[in-house]
Design an enzyme around this catalytic site. Structure first.
Site, PDB file in Angstrom:
ATOM      1  N   HIS A 224     -13.566  49.902  23.066  1.00  0.00           N
ATOM      2  CA  HIS A 224     -14.481  49.297  24.039  1.00  0.00           C
ATOM      3  C   HIS A 224     -15.865  49.940  23.932  1.00  0.00           C
ATOM      4  O   HIS A 224     -16.873  49.250  23.755  1.00  0.00           O
ATOM      5  CB  HIS A 224     -13.905  49.487  25.452  1.00  0.00           C
ATOM      6  CG  HIS A 224     -14.767  48.962  26.555  1.00  0.00           C
ATOM      7  ND1 HIS A 224     -14.483  47.802  27.228  1.00  0.00           N
ATOM      8  CD2 HIS A 224     -15.909  49.428  27.106  1.00  0.00           C
ATOM      9  CE1 HIS A 224     -15.424  47.577  28.135  1.00  0.00           C
ATOM     10  NE2 HIS A 224     -16.291  48.556  28.092  1.00  0.00           N
ATOM     11  N   GLU A 225     -15.909  51.252  24.023  1.00  0.00           N
ATOM     12  CA  GLU A 225     -17.199  51.944  23.995  1.00  0.00           C
ATOM     13  C   GLU A 225     -17.879  51.770  22.644  1.00  0.00           C
ATOM     14  O   GLU A 225     -19.100  51.660  22.564  1.00  0.00           O
ATOM     15  CB  GLU A 225     -17.032  53.432  24.337  1.00  0.00           C
ATOM     16  CG  GLU A 225     -16.469  53.697  25.739  1.00  0.00           C
ATOM     17  CD  GLU A 225     -17.281  53.038  26.851  1.00  0.00           C
ATOM     18  OE1 GLU A 225     -18.473  52.772  26.655  1.00  0.00           O
ATOM     19  OE2 GLU A 225     -16.692  52.762  27.920  1.00  0.00           O
TER      20      GLU A 225
ATOM     21  N   PHE B  53     -20.618  45.174  49.134  1.00  0.00           N
ATOM     22  CA  PHE B  53     -21.385  45.589  50.311  1.00  0.00           C
ATOM     23  C   PHE B  53     -21.997  46.980  50.177  1.00  0.00           C
ATOM     24  O   PHE B  53     -22.796  47.388  51.003  1.00  0.00           O
ATOM     25  CB  PHE B  53     -20.528  45.501  51.578  1.00  0.00           C
ATOM     26  CG  PHE B  53     -20.159  44.094  51.935  1.00  0.00           C
ATOM     27  CD1 PHE B  53     -21.159  43.171  52.247  1.00  0.00           C
ATOM     28  CD2 PHE B  53     -18.839  43.666  51.932  1.00  0.00           C
ATOM     29  CE1 PHE B  53     -20.838  41.859  52.551  1.00  0.00           C
ATOM     30  CE2 PHE B  53     -18.513  42.354  52.236  1.00  0.00           C
ATOM     31  CZ  PHE B  53     -19.514  41.445  52.546  1.00  0.00           C
ATOM     32  N   ALA B  54     -21.588  47.701  49.169  1.00  0.00           N
ATOM     33  CA  ALA B  54     -22.181  49.031  48.987  1.00  0.00           C
ATOM     34  C   ALA B  54     -22.508  49.299  47.524  1.00  0.00           C
ATOM     35  O   ALA B  54     -23.071  50.329  47.203  1.00  0.00           O
ATOM     36  CB  ALA B  54     -21.240  50.110  49.515  1.00  0.00           C
ATOM     37  N   GLY B  55     -22.148  48.397  46.640  1.00  0.00           N
ATOM     38  CA  GLY B  55     -22.404  48.632  45.222  1.00  0.00           C
ATOM     39  C   GLY B  55     -23.318  47.556  44.666  1.00  0.00           C
ATOM     40  O   GLY B  55     -23.939  46.796  45.410  1.00  0.00           O
TER      41      GLY B  55
HETATM   42 ZN    ZN Z   1     -18.180  48.547  29.130  1.00  0.00          ZN
END
Ligand code: ZN
Length: 700
Positions: free
Chosen positions: A481-482, A615-617
């Protein structure tokens, strides 16, 4: 003694950052000098009347480069080689760095120059990548209120401030509410069946609690064990606790977090939604979803709704079937009556064990780091024609002896990029998890060519004696993935920094290359090439491979529906919902649940009160991005399946095409245009359904 400008390692401007020479003592003088230089460039840019791409963008690029060598290495070292001294040095200059960043982004002069450039005669003949960079920059300034009248901007700033406070308050309430409840178990019969790791976690939670720390210590074997609502505890507890009553108690607490008393988020939800609506209207949008989507790949809410509906309708019956299977195994094992919410994770886990019994530890010996890397690099050679080779020690300056540097060469043998790999876990000074970020961005000017360099950071187990570093399968997927993010950074062919690699890629498209690469972990030839037992040299047994693939799609429909429910609720709350209307946010969620869940939430379910992503991110009117990006990556991988995964020539051909479009073009064009260049058409959600086993029909 501190180093002066000429020798300070944070003030270089060519080559790789001199990681072997940067010390905490360099940070304060180096960063301060860097900021002084950046301020000078900014001031002369603001004072100048020249209007051309070079006159405006070259100074901005110079500022960027100052930060690339002077500040990025500091933040990078904070996560891979932290120390008390480094943290102190970092904290001492950070406020000035933040302040400069704000000044730069909110520069009225630069904004005016960019809009004038857009209106100038030079605009129509300007390169597409440059137009996009300028348009995006103007848009970002406008979204931060720069173009508003003084009066409106003052309202805007007040809204922004309140929103920022409410976001923090929301998150704190969830945290406090989560902490406010626990249940201590002292009878070992109550923890029967819980995994060892969970019992250890619960015992240490008990020991760490106030009042328990000084007298006695709990142990995994004899308790006491503390049940908490923290995810690492709550999740496994619901899957493994045999006591139904206990599961019900914990579940009911969980769905009521931050929904009453001092930590009640109910009113905050309404207020946040109302303020976001006001903010959107001030900026000229009809609602917050429109504002959010103005910087994303998805055109509008209807594009998201139609993708969601395609996935939903295909998954619904399958999810019912999945529930039936869980009910069946429960009944066979003595469960009486209908299943409740607190029974599902428990029986689903029993079914998983029955069908795909394997553990991380069983797989680990097959995945030694170096073999996995060889497999990954071999795959990239086949797909993209690149050759990855490890640089001799000492060629690249490193921050730790375990860190390696690799060169990436193209088909003609020219070096086109490089990356650092910091593979092993070092709990004392390195952050956990795995990530990719850019070290050097590609930029080509008349004077210089800078090749892109990436940081690839993992946390695998270091080798011990004869035993090499061994990865869990999840860690293998994460590495792929990375590396996918890294490929987009390294294989870019765009000369303008702000559109090269991952720069300027819309956030709902940025996970395309990374998730795409994960697919190859299930590709038999790729996997079998890597999965060799480190002691016996045996390949991964076929039944384990089959289980691995089958487990990937276990309860895929139920999970898909759950994500759609969150995504659709988010979109509806930020588009058609009326804060003062007759429906509450909870009514909206229930209405959406009617078509996106096979077991309705309990009437007292207040999940929204703990929905921090929106709501917070940063996921407000953006939660759909998870599925959106999965659709893109599954459909991109499907291009290889259609070409024929067993046909080496076809795989190579398709790989080159992927390299030359998705990986090469980065943020230089709209991601939908880039996707169409690769696929020849719009993204098709059916590819994801096929990948999840939810669509059996033949491929077109
Ligand atoms: Zn990623």
């Amino acid at each position: 003694m501190t180093t002066t400008d000429s020798t300070n390692p944070l003030l270089v401007s060519v080559g790789l950052p001199p990681y072997d020479r940067i010390t905490p003592a360099d940070v304060e003088p180096g960063v301060n000098e860097m900021l002084t230089r950046a301020e000078q460039i900014l001031e002369s840019l603001e004072a100048s009347d020249d209007l051309s791409w070079d006159a405006v963008m070259t100074p901005l690029e110079q500022i960027d480069l100052l930060f690339e060598y002077g500040w990025s290495p500091v933040t990078h070292l904070m996560s891979v080689l932290s120390s008390e001294e480094l943290r102190t040095a970092h904290d001492s200059v950070q406020p000035r760095v933040v302040e400069f960043g704000l000044r730069l982004r909110q520069s009225r002069r630069i904004y005016e120059k960019l809009t004038a450039l857009r209106a100038s005669d030079a605009w129509p003949s300007m390169k597409g990548a440059r137009q996009r960079i300028i348009t995006r920059s103007i848009q970002q300034s406008e979204l931060s209120g720069i173009a508003l009248s003084d009066e409106d901007r003052s309202v805007f700033n007040t809204i922004e401030q309140e929103l920022s406070q409410l976001n923090t308050k929301f998150a704190n309430n969830v945290l406090d509410a989560t902490k406010a409840w626990h249940l201590d178990l002292t009878d070992s019969a109550q923890v029967e069946g819980l995994p060892e790791s969970l019992k250890r976690l619960m015992a240490s939670a008990w020991s760490a609690a106030d009042g328990n720390s000084d007298h006695e210590t709990a142990t995994a074997e004899s308790g006491p064990w503390r049940v908490t609502l923290d995810h690492p505890c709550f999740g496994p507890f619901m899957e493994h606790c045999r006591d139904r009553q206990l599961r019900e108690t914990a579940y009911r607490q969980y769905i009521q977090r931050a929904a009453s008393g001092k930590t009640d988020n109910t009113n905050l939800i309404s207020r946040i939604l109302k303020l976001r609506q006001q903010k959107s209207e001030l900026l000229g949008f009809r609602n917050y979803a429109e504002l959010s989507l103005s910087t994303k790949m998805a055109d509008d809410t209807s594009a998201i709704l139609s993708m969601s509906e395609r996935l939903r309708s295909a998954a619904y019956d399958a999810a019912k079937q999945e529930l039936n299977e869980v009910s069946k195994i429960a009944a066979e094992n003595g469960h009486e009556g209908d299943l409740c919410h607190w029974d599902i994770p428990f029986w689903a886990e029993r079914l998983r064990e029955e069908r795909y019994a394997f553990t991380d530890e069983q797989l680990r010996p097959y995945f030694s780091l170096d073999r996995v890397l060889n497999g990954l690099f071999g795959l990239c050679h086949q797909l993209f024609g690149i050759t990855v080779s490890k640089a001799e020690n000492g060629v690249a300056p490193v921050w730790h002896k375990d860190v390696r540097y690799y060169d990436v060469a193209d088909e003609s043998g020219n070096t086109i990029a490089g990356f650092y790999l910091d593979p092993f876990s070092r709990p004392s000074n390195k952050r956990g998890g795995a990530w990719m970020n850019d070290c050097i961005g590609r930029s080509v000017t008349q004077k210089s060519v800078r090749l892109p360099v990436a940081h690839l950071v993992c946390n695998s187990t270091p080798p011990a004696g004869e035993v090499p570093s061994l990865l869990t399968f999840r860690e293998v997927e994460t590495l792929f993935h990375e590396f996918g993010h890294g490929l987009q950074h390294m294989l870019t062919t765009i000369d303008e920094r702000d559109a090269a690699g991952i720069n300027g890629v819309e956030w709902d498209a940025v996970e395309l290359p990374s998730q795409f690469m994960e697919n190859w972990c299930y590709h038999r030839p790729t996997l079998m090439q890597m999965a060799i037992h480190f002691e016996t040299g045996e390949p991964l047994p076929d039944d384990l491979y089959q289980k691995l693939c089958a487990a990937r799609n276990y309860r895929a429909a139920s999970q898909l529906l759950r994500q759609l429910q969150f995504g659709l609720t988010d979109i509806e709350l930020h588009s058609s919902f009326e804060p003062d209307g007759s429906e509450s946010p909870f009514d909206v969620e229930r209405r959406i649940a009617e078509t996106t869940s096979v077991m309705m939430p309990l009437p007292e379910n207040k999940f929204l009160c703990a929905f921090q992503h929106i709501f917070a991110g940063g996921y407000a009117a953006g939660y759909y991005s998870y599925k959106w990006a999965e659709v893109l990556s599954a459909d991109a991988f499907a291009a290889f399946e259609e070409a024929g995964l067993d046909d080496a020539d076809a795989v190579t051909r398709t790989g080159r095409h992927f390299r030359d479009t998705v990986l090469a073009l980065g943020g230089s064009e709209h991601p939908m245009d880039i996707f169409r260049r690769f696929r020849g058409r719009d993204p098709d959600p059916d590819a994801l359904l096929r990948q999840c086993g939810l669509l059996k029909s033949a491929r077109p």
